[in-house]
Structures are given as C-alpha cells and as structure tokens.
Scaffold this motif. Structure first.
Motif, short mmCIF file in Angstrom:
data_model
loop_
_atom_site.label_atom_id
_atom_site.label_comp_id
_atom_site.label_asym_id
_atom_site.label_seq_id
_atom_site.Cartn_x
_atom_site.Cartn_y
_atom_site.Cartn_z
N UNK A 39 -6.16 43.14 -25.78
CA UNK A 39 -7.20 43.75 -26.64
C UNK A 39 -6.58 44.83 -27.52
N UNK A 40 -5.69 45.63 -26.94
CA UNK A 40 -5.02 46.67 -27.74
C UNK A 40 -4.18 46.05 -28.86
N UNK A 41 -3.51 45.00 -28.54
CA UNK A 41 -2.69 44.32 -29.56
C UNK A 41 -3.58 43.79 -30.67
N UNK A 42 -4.72 43.24 -30.29
CA UNK A 42 -5.65 42.73 -31.31
C UNK A 42 -6.16 43.86 -32.19
N UNK A 43 -6.46 45.00 -31.57
CA UNK A 43 -6.95 46.14 -32.36
C UNK A 43 -5.90 46.62 -33.36
N UNK A 44 -4.68 46.71 -32.90
CA UNK A 44 -3.62 47.21 -33.78
C UNK A 44 -3.35 46.25 -34.93
N UNK A 45 -3.37 44.98 -34.61
CA UNK A 45 -3.16 43.97 -35.65
C UNK A 45 -4.30 43.98 -36.65
N UNK A 46 -5.52 44.20 -36.14
CA UNK A 46 -6.69 44.25 -37.03
C UNK A 46 -6.62 45.44 -37.97
N UNK A 47 -6.08 46.54 -37.47
CA UNK A 47 -5.98 47.73 -38.30
C UNK A 47 -4.98 47.51 -39.44
N UNK A 48 -3.90 46.89 -39.10
CA UNK A 48 -2.89 46.58 -40.13
C UNK A 48 -3.47 45.64 -41.18
N UNK A 49 -4.16 44.65 -40.72
CA UNK A 49 -4.76 43.67 -41.63
C UNK A 49 -5.77 44.36 -42.55
N UNK B 164 4.12 24.36 -45.43
CA UNK B 164 3.10 23.73 -44.57
C UNK B 164 2.16 24.77 -43.95
N UNK B 165 1.01 24.30 -43.53
CA UNK B 165 -0.01 25.20 -42.98
C UNK B 165 0.50 25.94 -41.74
N UNK B 166 1.18 25.23 -40.87
CA UNK B 166 1.71 25.84 -39.65
C UNK B 166 2.72 26.94 -39.96
N UNK B 167 3.52 26.70 -40.98
CA UNK B 167 4.51 27.70 -41.38
C UNK B 167 3.82 28.95 -41.91
N UNK B 168 2.77 28.74 -42.69
CA UNK B 168 2.02 29.88 -43.23
C UNK B 168 1.42 30.69 -42.09
N UNK B 169 0.85 30.00 -41.12
CA UNK B 169 0.22 30.67 -39.97
C UNK B 169 1.25 31.51 -39.21
N UNK B 170 2.39 30.92 -38.98
CA UNK B 170 3.45 31.60 -38.23
C UNK B 170 4.01 32.78 -39.02
N UNK B 171 4.28 32.56 -40.31
CA UNK B 171 4.85 33.64 -41.13
C UNK B 171 3.87 34.80 -41.24
N UNK B 172 2.60 34.46 -41.36
CA UNK B 172 1.60 35.52 -41.50
C UNK B 172 1.55 36.39 -40.24
N UNK B 173 1.56 35.77 -39.08
CA UNK B 173 1.52 36.54 -37.83
C UNK B 173 2.76 37.42 -37.70
N UNK B 174 3.91 36.89 -38.02
CA UNK B 174 5.14 37.69 -37.89
C UNK B 174 5.18 38.80 -38.93
N UNK B 175 4.67 38.51 -40.13
CA UNK B 175 4.63 39.55 -41.16
C UNK B 175 3.71 40.67 -40.76
N UNK B 176 2.57 40.34 -40.20
CA UNK B 176 1.61 41.37 -39.78
C UNK B 176 2.19 42.22 -38.65
N UNK B 177 2.88 41.57 -37.75
CA UNK B 177 3.48 42.29 -36.64
C UNK B 177 4.54 43.26 -37.14
N UNK B 178 5.36 42.82 -38.09
CA UNK B 178 6.40 43.71 -38.62
C UNK B 178 5.79 44.87 -39.39
#
Lengths: 345, 200
Positions: A39-49, B164-178
């Motif tokens: 849940x915390x990870x989701x919150x943090x990701x949502x804030x960034x988004x 591809x759609x899967x690549x976009x999904x993966x890149x987006x998640x990793x970009x958001x995490x970074x």
C-alpha cells in the motif's frame, strides 16, 4: 519489509492507470488489503504520477508554421547518382564480358598444346628405344588410318607365337577373336618396328606387347596428320629412331582393333571395316608412323616454360573483366560514401 | 474545418491546411520536445524539424490517431537531436526557464522570500521533475511523458513511441519508480499542503 519485484511495480503502475484486467485488479486489491508495504509503495507511486500529471502544458515560444522554402526538397548531390549509375553500368558490362569469356569469344589462337606434348612424348619414347626411321622415304599414313586409329579404343597387343607365319597368325587371330565386325588386315597399314637386338626379347621366343606410351605417341602423330606434312619428311638423322625391315622379324607387334560393344563415333566404322594393324615385314610400302614421329622438327616444339607462360598470360577479355570489376567496385564504394555523407549531414 | 479534411488537403499539397494543423498541435509537440530535450533551443529545433518531416511524410499517414503519429515524429526528431548532442556536447551558458527566458536566478539560487510561496514551490517542483526526467534514459523519458504529461493511454503511447504495448507498460513502471526515487528527497522540502495534495 520485503522489497517489491519489478513485476509488482509494473502491476501497481498499471493499476494506477486502470490498465489491469478485472481479474488482475481483484488479485492486487486482495494483496493491498493484507500488505501494508504494498500500500505504501502504491501511495508513493501515485504521488509521483500525480506530480507528473500536474506539469503544465507548455506554450510554444513561437509559431512553427511552414513556408514553401522550408519544405522544398533539397537537391541531391550530383555525383551520387552518377556513381551509382556508373557502377550499375560497369556491372552489366562485366556480366557481358564474363559471358563472352565463358562462351570462348576472344581466345587467342594457340598451338594445340596437348597434341604437341603428346608428340614430344612419342619422340622421347622412340629415342629411348633407339628406334631409327627407315632410310627410304615412306609415304605418310592416310587419314583413314589416322581416323580409325583415333576412333578405336587402345589396341591390345596380342601375343602370338613367333614360329607361326605372319599371315597365318593374323588369320588365327581373326578367327579367335569374337568380333562383331570383320577384322581386316591391310597391307598398307602394316607397321614395322624393330627394336635393337639387345633390348629385344625375341630370343626367348615371346612376342612383346606394344608399348602403350609409344602407341599413344603414334596415335598423336596420326591425329596431327592434318597439320604435319609427313610426306615431306626427310630421312631422319642418325640419332633419330630408325625402322628397318630386316630387323623386324625378331619382334612382331600386332595391333588388333576389335569392335567395341558401343558404336564407334567415327563414321569409318561403317564405311570401312575396323582395321587391324599388323606389323608385317612384308609390307615395305606401308607408311611408317614412327618415321613421321622421327621426322617431326625438334625445334618448333614449344618448351614447357613457353607453354606455361602462354597459358598464364591474361587475355584481352580477362583484362577487361579485371578492369570492369575494379571500376564497378570503386564507383559503387564512392556512391555509397557520398550517400552516407549526405545522410550524416 | 475538421481535422481529417485538413489532413486530406495537406496530403494533396495544401500547405495552408497543414499550417492550420501546425497551429493546432504546436503546443503539444513543443511540450513533448521540451520534456524530452530539457531545454528550449533544442526543443524548438526538434519541433520545427518534426513539422517539416511530418509534411514531407504526410503521404505515409494511413489514418488513426494523428496526435500519436505527430508524437512519434517529434520523438524521433528528439532522438536525432540527442544523438547529435552526444557527438558534439555543449553546455548552455545561461539557464533558461520553461518558456525559454533566461533565468537570472536559477533554482539553486532562489530565495523563497522573493516570490509568493506557492509560486516558488510550484516552480521548484517543476524544475525538480524536469531534472529527474533528464536523468532517465530517453526511451523511459518518452513513455512517461507520453502517458503522464500528455495523458495518452497505453495503446496510443505505444503507437507514438513505436514500441509494443508490453514494453510501454514495463518502461512506464520503471520510469515512475526511478522518478519516485529521484524526487524522494524533494518531497520532504515541500510544504505539507503539497505533500497532502500528492497523497490525495
């Protein structure tokens, strides 16, 4: 707290964007309900988004409308198509020249190298046997003989008893051999060969089969009768092989040609019966093929090095092939370089 | 006049019709270029190049989302510009803001007391986000800008990114995490109202 896997982050990211299927969504929500770290990870990701989505859309600092001049196509460099065309043209010419070379156009008139080599071999063999041509000038073998000799398979020397008279021997061979075509002994085709006493195994009473190398040489001489005037041959010098009639009986060579199961490609098989060449001491007027061999002028024969250099020397077509290939390659490379340079710039 | 008619006219060589499309999309295209390039001058160059390429290749447009098609062209123009920059690196002498105006007092030199608090924080947040975006690999940057800044769905973003759609999904998640990791330290500096806004 267990770190999330990349797949977990991907699922959370897609969940925020509403891109999960209902099944995936239900499974993730069940995990979120149980797992606080998720849940915390989701919150943090949502804030960034959200922070990213709150970025304002920028206004263009100026208008980017186009003019006719801006969209005009740049003219390509002139050399690029030229080199491309030149390369293609040279390739076409190269193909034509290769085809001509393959079909044999433009070959220089060369001496019959193989024939002369065979003749030389025959002379060498004759010299080794110390055979000298007859003193008297003898008529050359006819073309029919040459053709029949050439067409037939290599004759086998039939051993015959030395006590048997020659004519009788020939007759016995004629009856003994299971030939389909009649075997004819022609007086005119008689070959007289005399070997020196020292080398002749005639004392032992055995007939010596004809030397294959010598027969090969003789056949080659017969093939060359179109170009070599045997009739004009003068008596050979003393070093050259000599055929004498008187010495002959010690060694009788019978060259028998039998009809082979396969038809002979030479038309003489039908016009004239396959000849049987019998070395006979009575056939004095017979053409001495070995004399022709001996009468060949020794000097015109090309040496081995001359033959090799003649074969190695490139022909005009080969020069053209090399030049065209080099030109096609160079112009193609230049065209490619210009093309790449244009793309980079 | 609707978009399809303008596109059709432009495909037949009507430059005026195409320029109307340019005016309609230039903010969107420039935003994409700026978020990828991170500076105004190169973003302008990429935007202009993108519209020229779009006009020349308009015959290749076969329908679908014109916006995504334009985004793809501007993204490719940005990649070309980034490659050129990598070959000839240069450092701008003066910092500029989002609107291309020279920043006399950059972020690191801002005195918050000089500006109203909200405006100062917003400006600082935008700068921080752009800085973190610039640290992403271009492929990740493109996808996150397409989805989170331009608001495209995954399918349209895949079309614009040419992936591809899967690549976009993966890149987006990793970009958001970074980006999240990059911005983590910055959240603590934001006023509580902004942190709460982010959590809402």
């Amino acid at each position: 707290m267990k770190p999330l896997s990349p797949h977990d982050w991907e699922t959370l990211s897609a969940y925020l964007d509403g891109e999960l299927s209902s099944q995936e969504k239900a499974r993730l929500e069940a995990r979120l309900w149980k797992d606080a770290s998720l849940r915390n990870a989701l919150d943090e990701l949502g804030r960034t988004r959200l922070a990213l989505r709150n970025l304002p859309r920028l206004r263009a600092p100026r208008n980017f409308t186009l003019s006719r001049k801006m969209v005009a196509v740049k003219p390509a460099p002139r050399l690029y198509p030229f080199f491309g065309f030149a390369s293609a043209l040279a390739t076409v010419f190269l193909l034509v020249v290769l085809l001509m070379d393959f079909l044999g156009f433009g070959e220089p008139a060369r001496p019959p190298v193989a024939l002369m080599q065979l003749t030389q071999t025959a002379i060498q063999v004759a010299a080794e046997r110390n055979i000298t041509p007859a003193e008297e000038s003898l008529p050359a073998p006819t073309e029919a003989i040459a053709a029949s000799q050439l067409a037939a398979p290599p004759p086998e020397a039939t051993p015959a008893s030395p006590e048997m008279p020659m004519a009788k021997r020939a007759a016995s061979e004629e009856t003994a051999l299971p030939t389909e075509t009649p075997v004819v002994a022609e007086e005119g085709l008689a070959l007289k060969m005399v070997a020196p006493e020292t080398e002749t195994p005639a004392d032992s009473g055995e007939a010596t089969p004809t030397d294959p190398a010598l027969r090969e040489g003789i056949s080659s001489v017969e093939v060359a009768t179109d170009t070599i005037q045997v009739e004009e041959a003068t008596p050979a010098p003393t070093e050259t092989p000599v055929f004498t009639e008187t010495q002959w009986p010690t060694e009788t060579v019978t060259l028998t040609e039998t009809a082979s199961p396969t038809p002979s490609p030479i038309p003489t098989a039908t016009d004239t019966p396959t000849p049987e060449i019998i070395a006979s001491e009575t056939a004095t007027e017979a053409p001495l093929l070995a004399t022709a061999v001996a009468a060949l002028p020794p000097t015109p024969l090309p040496t081995q090095s001359a033959l090799t250099s003649a074969e190695v020397r490139p022909t005009t077509l080969q020069w053209a092939e090399g030049g065209l290939a080099a030109f096609a390659l160079l112009s193609g490379l230049l065209g490619l370089a210009l093309y790449l340079w244009r793309r980079r710039s | 006049m609707d978009e399809n008619a303008l596109i059709n006219d432009a495909q037949h060589g009507d430059l005026e019709a195409f320029n109307r499309l340019v005016l309609a999309y230039q903010d969107l295209v420039y935003t994409q270029a700026y978020r990828i390039m991170g500076e105004q001058a190169t973003a302008e160059d990429a935007t202009q190049e993108a519209f020229i390429n779009a006009y020349r290749n308009l015959s290749h447009y076969r329908g679908g989302s014109f916006r995504a098609w334009l985004m793809r062209i501007v993204t490719n123009a940005c990649y070309d510009e980034l490659r050129r920059q990598r070959r000839r690196p240069s450092v701008p002498l003066e910092p500029v803001d989002d609107y291309g105006e020279e920043i006399e007092s950059p972020r690191w030199d801002i005195d918050p007391s000089d500006l109203p608090e909200d405006e100062a924080v917003r400006k600082e947040l935008r700068s921080a986000i752009q800085t973190c975006l610039n640290r992403l690999p271009p492929e990740f940057r493109t996808v996150v800008v397409l989805v989170d800044v331009q608001g495209m769905d995954y399918t349209e973003a895949a079309q614009a990114a040419g992936a591809p759609l899967g690549t976009v999904k993966s890149r987006l998640a990793r970009a958001r995490l970074r980006l999240q990791e990059c911005l983590r330290g910055f959240w603590e500096l934001l006023p509580p109202s902004y942190r709460l806004q982010g959590e809402n």
